[in-house]
Design an enzyme around this catalytic site. Structure first.
Site, PDB file in Angstrom:
ATOM      1  NE  ARG A 229      -3.997  -2.027   2.244  1.00  0.00           N
ATOM      2  CZ  ARG A 229      -3.864  -3.249   2.754  1.00  0.00           C
ATOM      3  NH1 ARG A 229      -2.746  -3.563   3.406  1.00  0.00           N
ATOM      4  NH2 ARG A 229      -4.834  -4.141   2.627  1.00  0.00           N
ATOM      5  CG  ASP A 277      28.385   3.374   0.266  1.00  0.00           C
ATOM      6  OD1 ASP A 277      28.915   4.473   0.525  1.00  0.00           O
ATOM      7  OD2 ASP A 277      27.551   2.838   1.016  1.00  0.00           O
TER       8      ASP A 277
END
Length: 386
Positions: A229, A277
């Site tokens: 959702r 990174d």
């Protein structure tokens, strides 16, 4: 070697297409042309590569350290130079040296060092990535929560002033700590704004993209995830065409199936780009180091705090490229673009980086057929290989 030379004997990838039986002609610090091997002009010296692949140099927009140093610990030109040198043997010819969340004094010193590195034309130095301090404590990752804080007028002014002294300035921010109007002001000043270390929802993330954010930092890590959702920041990164997204392809930070789902679903023109990174460990055999006074341990291909939190990556760019090609299953062409052209696009540098064309930077990597780095040139000068 003369100011004008041609590299011969290898297949050439120009960022879009492959060229066989061709030569890459370099003039000074830029590419002059890709020509049939038999059409090299007289007076141009030839350099026989012995085979393999010639590809555009890799562009890494998130590099915290290398060669045993971190910018946070030593925010000076010497550290920037060391970091750039440490990554060159792995094919990275242009990078954004990254400062992880730190004090205002360290941030000021790092931006001054970046400005000096620009003036000194340190090979491989493309600019700075300020990852924080304007992040969300809820998604802090390895960042020190005591140093995370909202952006102020003074912070905004300092970033805009720093941009005037740097070729590229990228900053990672979280909507929780920065207002949309500030993002618009930063983008207007030419700063690349990236969303990351945030628990924001989909609607807010897309609103910040409309305000001027164009990148998402290390997709799926330290951010709100895709739910049934609520798509979160991860969902916004994939669903929003205006956003590029870095991804750490080491098999630890993101599962290969998740990576492929993101690649299949990514809305264009934004792309997913490889980032390392990388921390201080790259190019060394060190087993631990410190960040903001905390020890980070190197073990089994990962870097972690004592509590197990991932702290950057023990990754170089050629390893990331091989991973997305061999494990994730991308065509080599697309893997190469993720390491060069797409990151250059993400920071507005595709006019000179990530591809071979007349006038682009002579940043060149020669790979073996097994995708090992054999030679590296930055600005037409060989910096790695025999």
């Amino acid at each position: 070697m003369s100011d004008r030379f041609a590299l011969t004997g290898a297949r050439i990838f120009d960022g879009a297409d492959w060229h066989d039986n061709a030569s890459l002609v370099v003039k000074g610090d830029v590419i002059e042309a890709i020509l049939p091997t038999g059409a090299i002009p007289s007076g141009v010296s030839t350099v026989e590569t012995g085979g393999g692949l010639l590809v555009p140099g890799f562009v890494d927009i998130q590099v915290n350290g290398g060669g045993g140093v971190m910018l946070n610990d030593h925010p000076d030109v010497a550290s920037i130079t060391t970091i750039c040198r440490a990554h060159a043997p792995f094919g990275t010819t242009a990078l954004l040296v990254t400062l992880i969340t730190d004090t205002p004094a360290i941030t000021t010193a790092a931006t001054a060092a970046g400005a000096e590195a620009t003036r000194e034309k340190v090979p491989g130095f493309l600019g700075l990535h300020l990852e924080g301090p304007h992040l969300s404590v809820a998604r802090k990752g390895a960042h020190d929560p005591a140093l995370i804080r909202p952006m102020t007028d003074a912070d905004q002014a300092a970033l805009i002033a720093a941009r005037k002294q740097l070729p590229v300035l990228l900053t990672t921010i979280a909507p929780e700590s920065v207002e949309p109007a500030r993002v618009a002001a930063l983008a207007k000043a030419g700063i690349v704004v990236s969303l990351g270390h945030s628990d924001t929802n989909y609607a807010t993330a897309t609103a910040f993209a409309e305000a001027g954010a164009t990148v998402v930092t290390h997709l799926f890590n330290a951010m709100s995830q895709i739910g049934n959702r609520e798509p979160g920041l991860a969902g916004a990164a994939i669903d929003t065409g205006g956003l590029y997204a870095g991804i750490i392809a080491d098999g630890i930070h993101v599962h290969p199936a998740t990576m492929m789902l993101a690649l299949r679903g990514k809305q264009v023109p934004g792309k997913i780009v490889l980032v390392t990174d990388a921390m201080a460990t790259i190019g060394t055999d060190m087993t631990s180091f410190t960040l903001n006074g905390r020890t980070i341990y190197r073990k089994d291909g990962s870097l972690r705090l004592a509590d197990g939190t991932l702290a950057g990556a023990d990754l170089d760019m050629i390893s990331a490229l091989r991973y997305v090609h061999r494990v994730v299953g991308l065509d080599l062409d697309e893997a190469l673009r993720m390491a060069s052209l797409y990151p250059a696009e993400a920071i507005g540098q595709a006019h000179r980086l990530g591809r071979f064309a007349n006038g682009t930077a002579a940043d060149i990597v020669r790979l073996s057929e097994d995708l090992d780095v054999s030679n590296v040139w930055i600005g037409g000068r060989k910096v790695f290989g025999a």
